[in-house]
Structures are given as structure tokens and as C-alpha cells.
Motif scaffolding. Structure first.
Motif, PDB file in Angstrom:
ATOM      1  N   ASN A  80      -0.868 -13.516 -13.606  1.00 30.85           N
ATOM      2  CA  ASN A  80       0.471 -13.939 -13.238  1.00 30.85           C
ATOM      3  C   ASN A  80       1.100 -12.787 -12.470  1.00 30.85           C
ATOM      4  OD1 ASN A  80       1.532 -12.043 -15.156  1.00 30.85           O
ATOM      5  ND2 ASN A  80       1.260 -13.569 -16.763  1.00 30.85           N
ATOM      6  N   TYR A  81       2.297 -12.995 -11.964  1.00 31.30           N
ATOM      7  CA  TYR A  81       2.896 -11.983 -11.090  1.00 31.30           C
ATOM      8  C   TYR A  81       3.063 -10.643 -11.796  1.00 31.30           C
ATOM      9  CZ  TYR A  81       6.254  -9.493  -8.235  1.00 31.30           C
ATOM     10  OH  TYR A  81       6.882  -8.522  -7.504  1.00 31.30           O
ATOM     11  N   GLU A  82       3.644 -10.670 -13.009  1.00 31.53           N
ATOM     12  CA  GLU A  82       3.896  -9.415 -13.723  1.00 31.53           C
ATOM     13  C   GLU A  82       2.602  -8.672 -14.020  1.00 31.53           C
ATOM     14  OE1 GLU A  82       5.187 -12.350 -14.527  1.00 31.53           O
ATOM     15  OE2 GLU A  82       7.305 -12.042 -14.056  1.00 31.53           O
ATOM     16  N   GLY A  83       1.575  -9.418 -14.469  1.00 31.47           N
ATOM     17  CA  GLY A  83       0.290  -8.800 -14.769  1.00 31.47           C
ATOM     18  C   GLY A  83      -0.380  -8.234 -13.529  1.00 31.47           C
ATOM     19  N   PHE A  84      -0.258  -8.949 -12.412  1.00 30.38           N
ATOM     20  CA  PHE A  84      -0.846  -8.496 -11.154  1.00 30.38           C
ATOM     21  C   PHE A  84      -0.222  -7.171 -10.724  1.00 30.38           C
ATOM     22  CE2 PHE A  84      -3.151 -10.644  -7.487  1.00 30.38           C
ATOM     23  CZ  PHE A  84      -3.328  -9.493  -6.764  1.00 30.38           C
ATOM     24  N   ILE A  85       1.113  -7.110 -10.742  1.00 30.98           N
ATOM     25  CA  ILE A  85       1.815  -5.897 -10.338  1.00 30.98           C
ATOM     26  C   ILE A  85       1.488  -4.744 -11.285  1.00 30.98           C
ATOM     27  CG2 ILE A  85       4.078  -4.842 -10.007  1.00 30.98           C
ATOM     28  CD1 ILE A  85       3.231  -6.853  -7.822  1.00 30.98           C
ATOM     29  N   SER A  86       1.375  -5.047 -12.563  1.00 37.87           N
ATOM     30  CA  SER A  86       1.020  -4.028 -13.549  1.00 37.87           C
ATOM     31  C   SER A  86      -0.378  -3.484 -13.287  1.00 37.87           C
ATOM     32  CB  SER A  86       1.114  -4.618 -14.955  1.00 37.87           C
ATOM     33  OG  SER A  86       0.777  -3.672 -15.933  1.00 37.87           O
ATOM     34  N   ALA A  87      -1.316  -4.366 -12.948  1.00 39.55           N
ATOM     35  CA  ALA A  87      -2.684  -3.937 -12.653  1.00 39.55           C
ATOM     36  C   ALA A  87      -2.717  -3.041 -11.417  1.00 39.55           C
ATOM     37  CB  ALA A  87      -3.581  -5.153 -12.454  1.00 39.55           C
ATOM     38  N   LEU A  88      -1.925  -3.376 -10.415  1.00 40.21           N
ATOM     39  CA  LEU A  88      -1.855  -2.540  -9.221  1.00 40.21           C
ATOM     40  C   LEU A  88      -1.270  -1.164  -9.538  1.00 40.21           C
ATOM     41  CD1 LEU A  88      -0.700  -5.154  -6.564  1.00 40.21           C
ATOM     42  CD2 LEU A  88      -2.861  -3.888  -6.549  1.00 40.21           C
ATOM     43  N   GLU A  89      -0.304  -1.120 -10.453  1.00 41.14           N
ATOM     44  CA  GLU A  89       0.262   0.166 -10.862  1.00 41.14           C
ATOM     45  C   GLU A  89      -0.818   1.053 -11.483  1.00 41.14           C
ATOM     46  OE1 GLU A  89       3.840   2.020 -13.647  1.00 41.14           O
ATOM     47  OE2 GLU A  89       3.055   0.026 -14.096  1.00 41.14           O
ATOM     48  N   VAL A  90      -1.645   0.471 -12.344  1.00 41.28           N
ATOM     49  CA  VAL A  90      -2.726   1.238 -12.957  1.00 41.28           C
ATOM     50  C   VAL A  90      -3.705   1.702 -11.881  1.00 41.28           C
ATOM     51  CG1 VAL A  90      -4.670   1.164 -14.570  1.00 41.28           C
ATOM     52  CG2 VAL A  90      -2.505   0.053 -15.165  1.00 41.28           C
ATOM     53  N   LEU A  91      -4.053   0.810 -10.960  1.00 37.90           N
ATOM     54  CA  LEU A  91      -4.954   1.181  -9.863  1.00 37.90           C
ATOM     55  C   LEU A  91      -4.410   2.372  -9.088  1.00 37.90           C
ATOM     56  CD1 LEU A  91      -7.477   0.509  -8.128  1.00 37.90           C
ATOM     57  CD2 LEU A  91      -5.999  -1.030  -6.797  1.00 37.90           C
ATOM     58  N   SER A  92      -3.104   2.416  -8.890  1.00 38.20           N
ATOM     59  CA  SER A  92      -2.486   3.483  -8.100  1.00 38.20           C
ATOM     60  C   SER A  92      -2.643   4.860  -8.739  1.00 38.20           C
ATOM     61  CB  SER A  92      -0.997   3.191  -7.881  1.00 38.20           C
ATOM     62  OG  SER A  92      -0.252   3.383  -9.073  1.00 38.20           O
ATOM     63  N   LEU A  93      -2.941   4.908 -10.038  1.00 45.69           N
ATOM     64  CA  LEU A  93      -3.054   6.172 -10.752  1.00 45.69           C
ATOM     65  C   LEU A  93      -4.376   6.889 -10.491  1.00 45.69           C
ATOM     66  CD1 LEU A  93      -1.605   5.049 -14.217  1.00 45.69           C
ATOM     67  CD2 LEU A  93      -0.394   6.191 -12.355  1.00 45.69           C
ATOM     68  N   TYR A  94      -5.337   6.189  -9.911  1.00 45.72           N
ATOM     69  CA  TYR A  94      -6.656   6.782  -9.675  1.00 45.72           C
ATOM     70  C   TYR A  94      -6.668   7.571  -8.362  1.00 45.72           C
ATOM     71  CZ  TYR A  94      -8.715   4.198 -13.547  1.00 45.72           C
ATOM     72  OH  TYR A  94      -9.029   3.721 -14.801  1.00 45.72           O
ATOM     73  N   ASN A  95      -7.499   8.598  -8.310  1.00 44.05           N
ATOM     74  CA  ASN A  95      -7.577   9.475  -7.144  1.00 44.05           C
ATOM     75  C   ASN A  95      -8.654   9.066  -6.151  1.00 44.05           C
ATOM     76  OD1 ASN A  95      -5.506  11.212  -8.064  1.00 44.05           O
ATOM     77  ND2 ASN A  95      -6.953  12.261  -9.415  1.00 44.05           N
ATOM     78  N   THR A  96      -9.554   8.180  -6.554  1.00 45.48           N
ATOM     79  CA  THR A  96     -10.610   7.743  -5.644  1.00 45.48           C
ATOM     80  C   THR A  96     -10.085   6.638  -4.728  1.00 45.48           C
ATOM     81  OG1 THR A  96     -11.347   6.207  -7.371  1.00 45.48           O
ATOM     82  CG2 THR A  96     -12.499   8.312  -7.221  1.00 45.48           C
ATOM     83  N   GLU A  97     -10.932   6.216  -3.783  1.00 42.15           N
ATOM     84  CA  GLU A  97     -10.566   5.104  -2.901  1.00 42.15           C
ATOM     85  C   GLU A  97     -10.280   3.867  -3.748  1.00 42.15           C
ATOM     86  OE1 GLU A  97     -12.339   2.671   0.990  1.00 42.15           O
ATOM     87  OE2 GLU A  97     -13.615   4.060  -0.139  1.00 42.15           O
ATOM     88  N   LYS A  98      -9.200   3.167  -3.426  1.00 40.76           N
ATOM     89  CA  LYS A  98      -8.734   2.051  -4.245  1.00 40.76           C
ATOM     90  C   LYS A  98      -8.933   0.728  -3.492  1.00 40.76           C
ATOM     91  CE  LYS A  98      -5.027   4.630  -4.672  1.00 40.76           C
ATOM     92  NZ  LYS A  98      -5.549   6.017  -4.744  1.00 40.76           N
ATOM     93  N   ILE A  99      -9.742  -0.149  -4.074  1.00 43.81           N
ATOM     94  CA  ILE A  99     -10.082  -1.422  -3.439  1.00 43.81           C
ATOM     95  C   ILE A  99      -9.772  -2.568  -4.401  1.00 43.81           C
ATOM     96  CG2 ILE A  99     -11.987  -2.823  -2.540  1.00 43.81           C
ATOM     97  CD1 ILE A  99     -13.274  -0.277  -1.529  1.00 43.81           C
ATOM     98  N   ILE A 100      -9.313  -3.688  -3.842  1.00 44.80           N
ATOM     99  CA  ILE A 100      -9.040  -4.870  -4.650  1.00 44.80           C
ATOM    100  C   ILE A 100      -9.820  -6.063  -4.105  1.00 44.80           C
ATOM    101  CG2 ILE A 100      -6.971  -5.443  -3.295  1.00 44.80           C
ATOM    102  CD1 ILE A 100      -5.770  -6.639  -5.857  1.00 44.80           C
ATOM    103  N   ILE A 101     -10.339  -6.883  -5.015  1.00 45.14           N
ATOM    104  CA  ILE A 101     -10.915  -8.180  -4.672  1.00 45.14           C
ATOM    105  C   ILE A 101     -10.086  -9.232  -5.392  1.00 45.14           C
ATOM    106  CG2 ILE A 101     -12.929  -9.689  -4.776  1.00 45.14           C
ATOM    107  CD1 ILE A 101     -14.714  -7.242  -4.905  1.00 45.14           C
TER     108      ILE A 101
END
Length: 203
Positions: free
Chosen positions: A97-118
Motif C-alpha cells: 500500500n502507499y504507506e508501506g511502499f514509502i516506508s520501504a523506500l525510506e529503508v532502501l535510502s539508508l544503504y550505501n550501495t547502488e539502490k535498485i527497485i523492481i
């Protein structure tokens, strides 16, 4: 009635929130008995804070020990962190859902490697689809180094927003496996967002 939420107008609320790649850390403020309980668990994603608060409220009401709150972790395919070859995978493929999607992207943003989404986006947004996908697309632009869109009814919205904002780092794929085969040997952090996306491709 016990009010539970993020802000301090509630009876039980969260404060000093830290979202980490390996969990959540925050204080639960209980205005009903003027106590503070510190949480430091393996639940990934800001959206899980409200789940912890509700769990705390139930334990508090029934006078059950609170230790279980620090033992909580993500369930399979619900923003589950795992390793595959050189990559870190954030597997949020069960649903979205929207909130979960945005939350997942926030976690992704915390990583230092290249960030990719499918992702196929959110396929069940109904009349809100354009607004929801537009907001998600803009957040992807801010966070993701590359985006693989699984072709479906949302694709046109994604490409419109990406192109309007000059974001060229995306590819449209027929299936999840078509996308994954291109990156499975790279040292990246991969977010798989929404129902294991092959269900939604256009044949």
C-alpha cells in the motif's frame, strides 16, 4: 478507549524514532501510567511503528510482560532483508500500500550501495491510482539509482512522471525475472516491491 499513534496527543505514542536497515529503535511514551519503554527490535520499516504501539497497548491492558516487543521481526516477504550473491534484497513482494511502499523506500535510502527497485507499483489503488503512483514515482526519483517497472496499467503513469522530471534511469520489463536476470550478480541493494510482480505483466 485508549488512543495509540505517532504524535503526543495520544495516550500511547512513539518518540525518538530511529529507522535502521536492521530494525527500529524508539521510545514508547505511556501517558496512562507515566512510563517510558525503550524498543530496539528487528522490525524493518517505519510503518511497523504503529504495529508495535498497538501490540504494546494490548500487552499493557492485559498486564503481560513487554519483552516480546524487542523480539519482533519482519515476516517472510514483508520487507524481509536477505542476502543473494553480492546483493542485499529487501523483499517486500507479498503486497503493498502507499504507506508501506514509502516506508520501504525510506529503508532502501539508508544503504550505501547502488539502490535498485523492481516494481509494478500499486495495482489496487482504484480511483486514486494516478495520484498514488505519481507520488511513488517522485520518491523513486529521489532515492533509486535505477528502476525496473513491470509492465502493467501503472506503467504509463510512471513513465510520464519520470520523463517530466528528467529521470532516465528506468527500464520497462515484461516480468520480474526478466529484470532480476540483469542484476543478480551485481553488488547492489534491491527493493522488490509488491506482489511477486509477474502476476501483473501485460501479456
Amino acid at each position: 478507549i485508549i488512543r495509540v499513534g505517532i504524535n503526543n496527543t495520544n495516550d500511547i505514542y512513539a518518540s525518538n524514532i530511529i529507522v535502521k536497515t536492521n530494525g527500529l529503535e524508539f521510545d514508547i511514551i505511556n501517558n496512562l501510567n507515566n512510563t517510558i519503554y525503550h524498543v530496539n527490535n528487528s522490525l524493518i520499516g517505519r510503518h511497523n511503528i504503529i504495529n508495535v504501539l498497538i501490540t504494546y497497548a494490548v500487552l499493557f491492558i492485559f498486564k503481560v510482560k513487554l519483552d516480546i516487543l524487542n523480539e519482533l521481526c519482519n515476516y517472510k516477504n514483508r520487507l524481509e532483508a536477505k542476502k543473494y550473491n553480492l546483493m542485499t534484497i529487501l523483499d517486500d513482494s507479498y503486497n503493498s500500500n502507499y504507506e508501506g511502499f514509502i516506508s520501504a523506500l525510506e529503508v532502501l535510502s539508508l544503504y550505501n550501495t547502488e539502490k535498485i527497485i523492481i516494481t509494478p507499483g500499486i495495482v489496487e489503488a482504484g480511483t486514486q491510482t494516478f495520484d498514488v503512483i505519481s507520488k511513488i514515482a517522485k520518491k523513486i526519483i529521489d532515492i533509486c539509482d535505477y528502476c525496473y517497472i513491470i509492465n502493467n496499467r501503472n506503467t504509463q503513469i510512471f513513465t510520464q512522471i519520470f520523463n517530466e522530471n528528467g529521470y532516465k534511469k528506468y527500464t520497462i520489463k515484461r516480468s520480474f525475472f526478466d529484470a532480476f536476470s540483469e542484476i543478480k550478480n551485481k553488488q547492489i541493494t534491491l527493493l522488490i516491491e509488491n506482489d511477486l510482480t509477474d502476476y501483473y505483466f501485460i501479456k
